[in-house]
Design a protein around this motif. Sequence first.
Motif, PDB file in Angstrom:
ATOM      1  N   ILE A  87      26.656 -14.536  37.095  1.00 38.48           N
ATOM      2  CA  ILE A  87      26.611 -13.214  37.706  1.00 38.48           C
ATOM      3  C   ILE A  87      27.670 -13.160  38.797  1.00 38.48           C
ATOM      4  CG2 ILE A  87      25.162 -11.502  38.818  1.00 38.48           C
ATOM      5  CD1 ILE A  87      24.229 -12.375  36.027  1.00 38.48           C
ATOM      6  N   ALA A  88      28.738 -12.423  38.551  1.00 43.00           N
ATOM      7  CA  ALA A  88      29.842 -12.364  39.507  1.00 43.00           C
ATOM      8  C   ALA A  88      29.476 -11.554  40.745  1.00 43.00           C
ATOM      9  CB  ALA A  88      31.081 -11.768  38.837  1.00 43.00           C
ATOM     10  N   GLY A  89      28.611 -10.562  40.568  1.00 46.10           N
ATOM     11  CA  GLY A  89      28.233  -9.738  41.709  1.00 46.10           C
ATOM     12  C   GLY A  89      27.348  -8.594  41.284  1.00 46.10           C
ATOM     13  N   MET A  90      26.727  -7.935  42.263  1.00 43.11           N
ATOM     14  CA  MET A  90      25.879  -6.778  42.021  1.00 43.11           C
ATOM     15  C   MET A  90      26.088  -5.777  43.151  1.00 43.11           C
ATOM     16  SD  MET A  90      22.256  -8.485  40.852  1.00 43.11           S
ATOM     17  CE  MET A  90      21.990  -8.934  39.133  1.00 43.11           C
ATOM     18  N   TYR A  91      25.992  -4.485  42.823  1.00 38.29           N
ATOM     19  CA  TYR A  91      26.208  -3.477  43.853  1.00 38.29           C
ATOM     20  C   TYR A  91      25.354  -2.254  43.564  1.00 38.29           C
ATOM     21  CZ  TYR A  91      28.650  -0.031  46.773  1.00 38.29           C
ATOM     22  OH  TYR A  91      28.954   0.936  47.681  1.00 38.29           O
ATOM     23  N   SER A  92      24.555  -1.850  44.543  1.00 35.21           N
ATOM     24  CA  SER A  92      23.749  -0.646  44.435  1.00 35.21           C
ATOM     25  C   SER A  92      24.390   0.436  45.301  1.00 35.21           C
ATOM     26  CB  SER A  92      22.318  -0.924  44.909  1.00 35.21           C
ATOM     27  OG  SER A  92      21.556   0.272  44.905  1.00 35.21           O
ATOM     28  N   PRO A  93      25.104   1.358  44.698  1.00 34.47           N
ATOM     29  CA  PRO A  93      25.812   2.376  45.478  1.00 34.47           C
ATOM     30  C   PRO A  93      24.882   3.494  45.909  1.00 34.47           C
ATOM     31  CG  PRO A  93      26.123   2.795  43.167  1.00 34.47           C
ATOM     32  CD  PRO A  93      25.297   1.537  43.252  1.00 34.47           C
ATOM     33  N   PRO A  94      25.256   4.260  46.912  1.00 35.16           N
ATOM     34  CA  PRO A  94      24.471   5.441  47.285  1.00 35.16           C
ATOM     35  C   PRO A  94      24.564   6.476  46.176  1.00 35.16           C
ATOM     36  CG  PRO A  94      26.562   5.412  48.457  1.00 35.16           C
ATOM     37  CD  PRO A  94      26.457   4.095  47.756  1.00 35.16           C
ATOM     38  N   PHE A  95      23.507   7.258  45.986  1.00 33.79           N
ATOM     39  CA  PHE A  95      23.499   8.250  44.928  1.00 33.79           C
ATOM     40  C   PHE A  95      24.129   9.552  45.419  1.00 33.79           C
ATOM     41  CE2 PHE A  95      20.833   5.144  43.138  1.00 33.79           C
ATOM     42  CZ  PHE A  95      20.821   5.354  41.768  1.00 33.79           C
ATOM     43  N   ARG A  96      25.413   9.483  45.594  1.00 31.64           N
ATOM     44  CA  ARG A  96      26.234  10.631  46.002  1.00 31.64           C
ATOM     45  C   ARG A  96      27.678  10.251  45.742  1.00 31.64           C
ATOM     46  NH1 ARG A  96      28.441   8.213  50.187  1.00 31.64           N
ATOM     47  NH2 ARG A  96      27.187   6.935  51.623  1.00 31.64           N
ATOM     48  N   ALA A  97      28.598  11.180  45.989  1.00 31.90           N
ATOM     49  CA  ALA A  97      30.008  10.859  45.851  1.00 31.90           C
ATOM     50  C   ALA A  97      30.363   9.711  46.798  1.00 31.90           C
ATOM     51  CB  ALA A  97      30.861  12.092  46.158  1.00 31.90           C
ATOM     52  N   LEU A  98      31.159   8.763  46.320  1.00 28.92           N
ATOM     53  CA  LEU A  98      31.460   7.576  47.106  1.00 28.92           C
ATOM     54  C   LEU A  98      32.632   7.787  48.051  1.00 28.92           C
ATOM     55  CD1 LEU A  98      31.184   4.848  44.309  1.00 28.92           C
ATOM     56  CD2 LEU A  98      29.393   5.733  45.827  1.00 28.92           C
ATOM     57  N   THR A  99      32.578   7.114  49.192  1.00 25.45           N
ATOM     58  CA  THR A  99      33.724   7.087  50.085  1.00 25.45           C
ATOM     59  C   THR A  99      34.711   6.055  49.570  1.00 25.45           C
ATOM     60  OG1 THR A  99      32.823   5.344  51.503  1.00 25.45           O
ATOM     61  CG2 THR A  99      32.193   7.628  52.006  1.00 25.45           C
ATOM     62  N   LYS A 100      35.874   6.003  50.163  1.00 23.30           N
ATOM     63  CA  LYS A 100      36.888   5.038  49.739  1.00 23.30           C
ATOM     64  C   LYS A 100      36.389   3.613  49.895  1.00 23.30           C
ATOM     65  CE  LYS A 100      41.728   3.703  50.496  1.00 23.30           C
ATOM     66  NZ  LYS A 100      42.961   3.980  51.282  1.00 23.30           N
ATOM     67  N   ASP A 101      35.686   3.333  50.966  1.00 24.62           N
ATOM     68  CA  ASP A 101      35.167   1.982  51.207  1.00 24.62           C
ATOM     69  C   ASP A 101      34.061   1.598  50.231  1.00 24.62           C
ATOM     70  OD1 ASP A 101      36.904   1.609  53.306  1.00 24.62           O
ATOM     71  OD2 ASP A 101      35.451   2.243  54.835  1.00 24.62           O
ATOM     72  N   GLU A 102      33.376   2.592  49.694  1.00 29.59           N
ATOM     73  CA  GLU A 102      32.278   2.322  48.766  1.00 29.59           C
ATOM     74  C   GLU A 102      32.726   2.266  47.323  1.00 29.59           C
ATOM     75  OE1 GLU A 102      28.805   4.690  51.308  1.00 29.59           O
ATOM     76  OE2 GLU A 102      30.024   5.696  49.778  1.00 29.59           O
ATOM     77  N   ASP A 103      33.969   2.621  47.066  1.00 28.73           N
ATOM     78  CA  ASP A 103      34.452   2.698  45.694  1.00 28.73           C
ATOM     79  C   ASP A 103      34.340   1.347  45.009  1.00 28.73           C
ATOM     80  OD1 ASP A 103      36.218   2.828  43.359  1.00 28.73           O
ATOM     81  OD2 ASP A 103      36.824   4.752  44.189  1.00 28.73           O
ATOM     82  N   ILE A 104      33.735   1.331  43.826  1.00 25.92           N
ATOM     83  CA  ILE A 104      33.481   0.093  43.106  1.00 25.92           C
ATOM     84  C   ILE A 104      34.764  -0.596  42.670  1.00 25.92           C
ATOM     85  CG2 ILE A 104      33.317   1.190  40.850  1.00 25.92           C
ATOM     86  CD1 ILE A 104      31.272  -1.785  42.184  1.00 25.92           C
ATOM     87  N   TYR A 105      35.850   0.137  42.516  1.00 26.23           N
ATOM     88  CA  TYR A 105      37.098  -0.489  42.067  1.00 26.23           C
ATOM     89  C   TYR A 105      37.522  -1.597  43.009  1.00 26.23           C
ATOM     90  CZ  TYR A 105      41.794  -1.012  40.225  1.00 26.23           C
ATOM     91  OH  TYR A 105      42.937  -1.521  39.668  1.00 26.23           O
ATOM     92  N   GLY A 106      37.490  -1.299  44.307  1.00 27.16           N
ATOM     93  CA  GLY A 106      37.882  -2.313  45.276  1.00 27.16           C
ATOM     94  C   GLY A 106      36.841  -3.390  45.443  1.00 27.16           C
ATOM     95  N   ASN A 107      35.586  -3.054  45.145  1.00 28.01           N
ATOM     96  CA  ASN A 107      34.501  -4.010  45.324  1.00 28.01           C
ATOM     97  C   ASN A 107      34.426  -5.016  44.192  1.00 28.01           C
ATOM     98  OD1 ASN A 107      32.218  -5.254  46.235  1.00 28.01           O
ATOM     99  ND2 ASN A 107      30.857  -3.513  45.937  1.00 28.01           N
ATOM    100  N   ALA A 108      34.644  -4.575  42.965  1.00 27.16           N
ATOM    101  CA  ALA A 108      34.428  -5.441  41.806  1.00 27.16           C
ATOM    102  C   ALA A 108      35.681  -6.177  41.343  1.00 27.16           C
ATOM    103  CB  ALA A 108      33.882  -4.605  40.650  1.00 27.16           C
ATOM    104  N   ASP A 109      36.836  -5.650  41.618  1.00 24.20           N
ATOM    105  CA  ASP A 109      38.065  -6.230  41.086  1.00 24.20           C
ATOM    106  C   ASP A 109      38.250  -7.689  41.490  1.00 24.20           C
ATOM    107  OD1 ASP A 109      40.557  -5.991  39.654  1.00 24.20           O
ATOM    108  OD2 ASP A 109      41.539  -6.043  41.606  1.00 24.20           O
ATOM    109  N   LYS A 110      37.836  -8.029  42.681  1.00 24.50           N
ATOM    110  CA  LYS A 110      38.052  -9.385  43.182  1.00 24.50           C
ATOM    111  C   LYS A 110      37.239 -10.437  42.434  1.00 24.50           C
ATOM    112  CE  LYS A 110      34.564  -8.913  46.845  1.00 24.50           C
ATOM    113  NZ  LYS A 110      34.318  -8.910  48.307  1.00 24.50           N
ATOM    114  N   TYR A 111      36.220  -9.987  41.673  1.00 22.02           N
ATOM    115  CA  TYR A 111      35.365 -10.947  40.997  1.00 22.02           C
ATOM    116  C   TYR A 111      35.931 -11.405  39.652  1.00 22.02           C
ATOM    117  CZ  TYR A 111      31.852  -9.835  44.478  1.00 22.02           C
ATOM    118  OH  TYR A 111      31.183  -9.656  45.658  1.00 22.02           O
TER     119      TYR A 111
END
Length: 212
Positions: free
Chosen positions: A141-165
Amino acid sequence: MEYKRKVDKRLIPTCNIMGVDIAAINMEWLVRYLEKNISELKGDYICVSNVHTTVISYEDAVYCAIQNGGLMAIPDGGPLSTVGKKRGHKNMERTTGPSLMGEIFEISAKKGYRHYFYGSKKETLELLYQKLISNYPGIQIAGMYSPPFRALTKDEDIYGNADKYKTRIMEEYARAFYREMQFIDPISKSIKGFFRILRCCDDRTGLDYTVP
């Protein structure tokens, strides 16, 4: 950068149902195809489709384009495969998201494929993690992320969060109706560039339909 598909989508048999090209396949075919081509699928996505998503696609051209824009839309709903069979696709069978993920987890545990999980509640992800490591020894399991249920901010964007894994497979878990009505644009942008499989509920893996 525009995504360029590395496999020939035209080789996947389909049955057009209410405007959606549902893959006229069965589980054996699907697992064999994914295992054979997984190295070429990075950046692509699969839709796990049912009657509800097909009706929404019929009524919403944007959502229909998302369903048809992926590698394939598999027949999670039994009525879809039934229609396909009546139209001559004799080998078409229901391929549910939960069953597919069970097959993929088995293969991943043996071959070392890494998974990143996106969506649902934090508590659900924690339960999922415990069930996965218990039922599929060796799964990564490389990682897990539970985002807020609304439009994401730049810091919350999964692209930047998951790419490093450097994950091989990314799964997105979100309640179908809530995603369709609220998150079509944010989610499609956020996880662009990853191989994703959309599905909902499975007792085996501990997922649920709950939306906070």
